[in-house]
Design an enzyme around this catalytic site. Structure first.
Site, mmCIF file in Angstrom:
data_model
loop_
_atom_site.group_PDB
_atom_site.id
_atom_site.type_symbol
_atom_site.label_atom_id
_atom_site.label_comp_id
_atom_site.label_asym_id
_atom_site.label_seq_id
_atom_site.Cartn_x
_atom_site.Cartn_y
_atom_site.Cartn_z
ATOM 1 N N HIS A 36 -8.516 7.059 3.414
ATOM 2 C CA HIS A 36 -8.017 8.327 2.892
ATOM 3 C C HIS A 36 -9.132 9.051 2.155
ATOM 4 O O HIS A 36 -10.168 8.489 1.828
ATOM 5 C CB HIS A 36 -6.842 8.099 1.928
ATOM 6 N N HIS A 45 -6.538 1.829 1.924
ATOM 7 C CA HIS A 45 -6.143 2.609 3.100
ATOM 8 C C HIS A 45 -7.138 3.760 3.327
ATOM 9 O O HIS A 45 -7.562 4.403 2.369
ATOM 10 C CB HIS A 45 -4.745 3.173 2.883
ATOM 11 N N CYS A 76 0.832 -1.203 0.000
ATOM 12 C CA CYS A 76 0.000 0.000 0.000
ATOM 13 C C CYS A 76 0.870 1.259 0.000
ATOM 14 O O CYS A 76 1.715 1.434 0.882
ATOM 15 C CB CYS A 76 -0.901 -0.002 1.237
ATOM 16 N N CYS A 85 0.523 3.603 3.382
ATOM 17 C CA CYS A 85 1.046 3.214 4.692
ATOM 18 C C CYS A 85 2.402 3.881 4.911
ATOM 19 O O CYS A 85 3.076 4.251 3.944
ATOM 20 C CB CYS A 85 1.194 1.695 4.772
ATOM 21 N N GLN A 127 -9.660 12.915 -0.465
ATOM 22 C CA GLN A 127 -8.981 13.752 -1.445
ATOM 23 C C GLN A 127 -9.446 15.202 -1.321
ATOM 24 O O GLN A 127 -10.480 15.488 -0.707
ATOM 25 C CB GLN A 127 -9.255 13.244 -2.862
ATOM 26 N N HIS A 169 -3.752 0.893 8.348
ATOM 27 C CA HIS A 169 -4.291 0.471 7.059
ATOM 28 C C HIS A 169 -5.683 -0.134 7.180
ATOM 29 O O HIS A 169 -6.509 -0.017 6.266
ATOM 30 C CB HIS A 169 -3.339 -0.541 6.409
ATOM 31 N N ASN A 222 -14.079 9.082 -0.734
ATOM 32 C CA ASN A 222 -14.739 7.940 -1.358
ATOM 33 C C ASN A 222 -14.370 6.715 -0.537
ATOM 34 O O ASN A 222 -13.179 6.464 -0.313
ATOM 35 C CB ASN A 222 -14.261 7.738 -2.799
#
Length: 353
Positions: free
Chosen positions: A169, A167, A70, A73, A171, A116, A156
């Protein structure tokens, strides 16, 4: 909050946001990266009057890597990632495969935690507040870039939504124009203001929702409700009770209460379809007033807009998704299979312990 800005090996900016003031972030990106090359181009549709981004370089972006590869991470030993340090609280960096770049805007990735296997709903209130502070800081910084007219912070979540990295996250998109959805809102605000002699449409909507029984949860400074004309099967709008145009204008009381309300809302979303169901896929989107000129929306200024978050899932029932088919995709007329009143009742029933 401590903020530390650095650069990745290819020149992209990376920013650590730490809860502790004594955190030291001096790790160097050791990857042999070539400079990023983007082909982002914004094109305007003359018939619809909106804009789209053409970004062919995104075809090469990382797609569902295994967990031990990933890129979000922390770096560990010989396994080097987008984050050079071996740990982090929250981090923001320029997207390696941006939809918008240069004069066409900017795209950033926001990593909520180094864990994660977590989700935003797993964060502590202190961690969620740190993310809120990071969103606010980036909104401020990006709004001062000459090419940026609107800043959009969003998450999303879930493969069904199209997420390619597991992971936790989100934007941030910094657009060089006012987005079509925001423009529609501003036109409605302008028309309502003229028709009512100066009254605010967002205030009227909030007043109606508080009276009509679709409130999901309410705090002293925030209220979450299923809107009367919800487009999605389960859709909740979260508003500060004091109207403000953007994240920058939230007062300390609202910032302090936000993590409590938002985390509760996300945890309820994971309970909608019952125990044993996979995590609920969702989109969580902050709507902020544009920073560009608003002359085309006659009589409207930034303070007429109301900051709010829209949270929705494309799952309509257990094992079934809401697809944007002919009416939705072809004519932008949504057909909702779940009555908003039922959705609100269900979200009240699944209050987390």
């Amino acid at each position: 909050m401590k903020k530390t800005s650095t650069r990745l090996a290819d020149g992209r900016e990376l920013i650590y946001y730490d809860q502790r003031d004594d955190s030291v972030r001096d790790a160097v990106d050791k990857r042999p990266l070539d400079p990023t090359v983007t082909t982002s181009e914004v094109r305007r549709d003359p018939l619809l009057g909106d804009s789209i981004a053409v970004a062919s370089h995104r075809q090469g972006r990382i797609y569902h890597p295994p967990a031990d590869e990933c890129p979000l991470c922390p770096s560990q030993g010989d396994r080097l990632s987008e984050i050079p340090d071996s740990s982090y609280d929250a981090v923001v960096f320029e997207n390696r495969f941006p939809s918008l770049a240069g004069d066409s805007g900017r795209c950033e990735v926001v990593c909520f935690t180094s864990d994660h296997n977590a989700s935003f709903a797993d964060l502590t209130e202190e961690q969620a507040r740190l993310v809120l502070d990071a969103w606010t800081d980036r909104t401020s910084e990006l709004s001062h870039q000459p090419s940026v007219e609107q800043v959009f912070c969003f998450e999303n979540r879930g493969a069904e939504i199209g997420v390619t990295l597991g992971h936790p996250h989100g934007q941030i998109y910094a657009y060089p124009f006012t987005t079509p959805r925001t423009a529609l809102m501003l036109r409605s605000v302008a028309a309502h203001k003229e028709a009512t002699g100066g009254q605010n449409l967002f205030d009227a909507v909030l007043e109606r929702e508080l009276a009509d029984g679709r409130v999901v949860l309410e705090g002293e400074h925030w209220v979450a409700f299923v809107p009367y004309a919800a487009h999605w099967p389960y859709e909740v709008h979260l508003y500060p009770k004091r109207r403000v145009p953007d994240l920058l204008a939230l007062d300390e009381d609202a910032r302090t209460e936000f993590p409590q309300v938002y985390l509760e809302l996300l945890r309820r979303f994971d309970r909608i379809f019952g125990e044993g169901e996979p995590p609920t896929p969702y989109i969580s989107a902050w709507h902020q007033a544009p920073f560009g000129a608003l002359e085309e929306f006659e009589g409207v200024n930034r303070d007429d807009f109301a900051l709010h978050l829209e949270l929705f899932t494309i799952r309509r029932t257990s094992g079934k998704l809401k697809f944007l088919a002919g009416s939705e995709s072809g004519m932008n007329v949504f057909i909702n299979d779940v009555p908003p009143e039922f959705a609100a009742q269900r979200l009240r029933e699944v209050a987390s312990s």
